[in-house]
Scaffold this active site. Structure first.
Site, short mmCIF file in Angstrom:
data_model
loop_
_atom_site.label_atom_id
_atom_site.label_comp_id
_atom_site.label_asym_id
_atom_site.label_seq_id
_atom_site.Cartn_x
_atom_site.Cartn_y
_atom_site.Cartn_z
CE1 TYR A 155 -9.31 20.11 24.85
CE2 TYR A 155 -9.30 18.52 26.65
CZ TYR A 155 -9.99 19.31 25.76
OH TYR A 155 -11.37 19.30 25.77
CE LYS A 159 -10.99 22.88 26.26
NZ LYS A 159 -11.91 23.88 25.65
#
Length: 303
Positions: A155, A159
């Protein structure tokens, strides 16, 4: 903020932050195409927007491949005649520490967040350049992408990549009048509940119905979905025409501009550096004030 005449696509718009973004855009006058993977969530979101006086259409698709991205753009054009705003919000979590994370855990998250943002933004950019009237790409990032977060290799990497793409595309699309910005939101949602530092406060607020404490809204920037949605509306509007290539944080009572990476300390050695020279000068030189890493745990003020 008047978005009349504008058409927006919101990926992952069936619930949570994505639904909040869609509702805020529709309330400001934009026609909205809501995307999600679950037909019932898409249907409910479209019904909600229409019941509130908005114009809305829905597309059930998993973002990641080019076909899904083109389907979203086509849906906007077919239903409302154009595309002005893309909000890339779709995301999943597969949290696990590095030594336990599988290839599938990594690939699934990167596919939805990073590749999904890329394919959707590319399809939108093609359409916006053809229209010749500019546009807005609003890419959703995360504090994990700015600082790293325990158990979120996949993640955090995705991001962080989204912010890098925003900076790159801001340059590439400037002549077309398309602005590109990354939003770093913090809000009480199902996804942030999985973050151990925030979970107790979110659960307590939901149990009691009381608002999050003031220190959490201000110091940590954690608030409601509605707190975040205002920034999306601004970035979709003509008022944000001069804002591009930025990473902007919002949550609770807090609005922030994230710094871009830059050299913090520099030292020189004639003829270059040896490993011994780096070791000898590190603590009192370039490494004297190392950067922090990770998302700090919330700390309540003393009574």
């Amino acid at each position: 903020m008047d978005l009349q005449g504008k058409v927006a696509v919101v990926t992952g718009g069936g619930r949570g932050l994505g639904l909040g973004y869609a509702r805020a855009l529709a309330a400001a006058g934009a026609a909205v195409v809501v995307n999600d993977v679950a037909p019932d969530m898409v249907g409910a979101a479209v019904d909600a927007l229409r019941s509130e006086g908005g114009r809305a259409a829905g597309v059930v698709a998993a973002v990641g491949d080019s076909a899904a991205a083109e389907e979203l753009v086509d849906a906007a054009v077919d239903a409302f005649g154009r595309l002005d705003v893309l909000v890339t919000n779709a995301g999943i979590l597969r949290d696990c520490v590095l030594w336990k994370m599988t290839d599938d855990d990594f690939d699934a998250v990167v596919r939805v967040h990073l590749r999904g943002t890329f394919t959707c933004a590319r399809a939108a950019a093609v359409r916006m350049r053809e229209q010749g009237t500019g546009g807005r790409l609003v890419l959703i990032s995360s504090p994990a992408g700015q600082r790293g977060n325990f158990g979120q290799t996949n993640y955090a990497a995705a991001k962080a990549g989204i912010v890098a793409m925003a900076r790159t595309w801001a340059m590439e699309l400037a002549r077309a009048g398309v602005t590109v910005n990354a939003v770093v939101p913090v809000a009480a949602t199902g996804m942030t509940r999985t973050i151990p530092a925030f979970a107790p406060f979110i659960d307590a607020a939901e149990r009691t119905g009381a608002p999050l404490p003031r220190w959490l809204r201000r110091d940590e920037g954690l608030g409601t979905v509605e707190d975040v949605a205002a920034l999306i509306t601004f970035l979709a509007s003509d008022a944000s025409a001069g804002v591009t290539g930025q990473a902007i944080g919002i949550g609770g009572d807090r609005l922030a501009l994230w710094a871009h990476p830059k050299e913090k300390a520099v030292a020189f050695a004639d003829g270059g550096w040896s490993a011994d020279a780096i070791a000898a000068g590190w603590r009192d030189g370039v490494g004297a004030e190392p950067e922090t890493y990770g998302i700090p745990a919330p700390t309540a003020p003393e009574a």
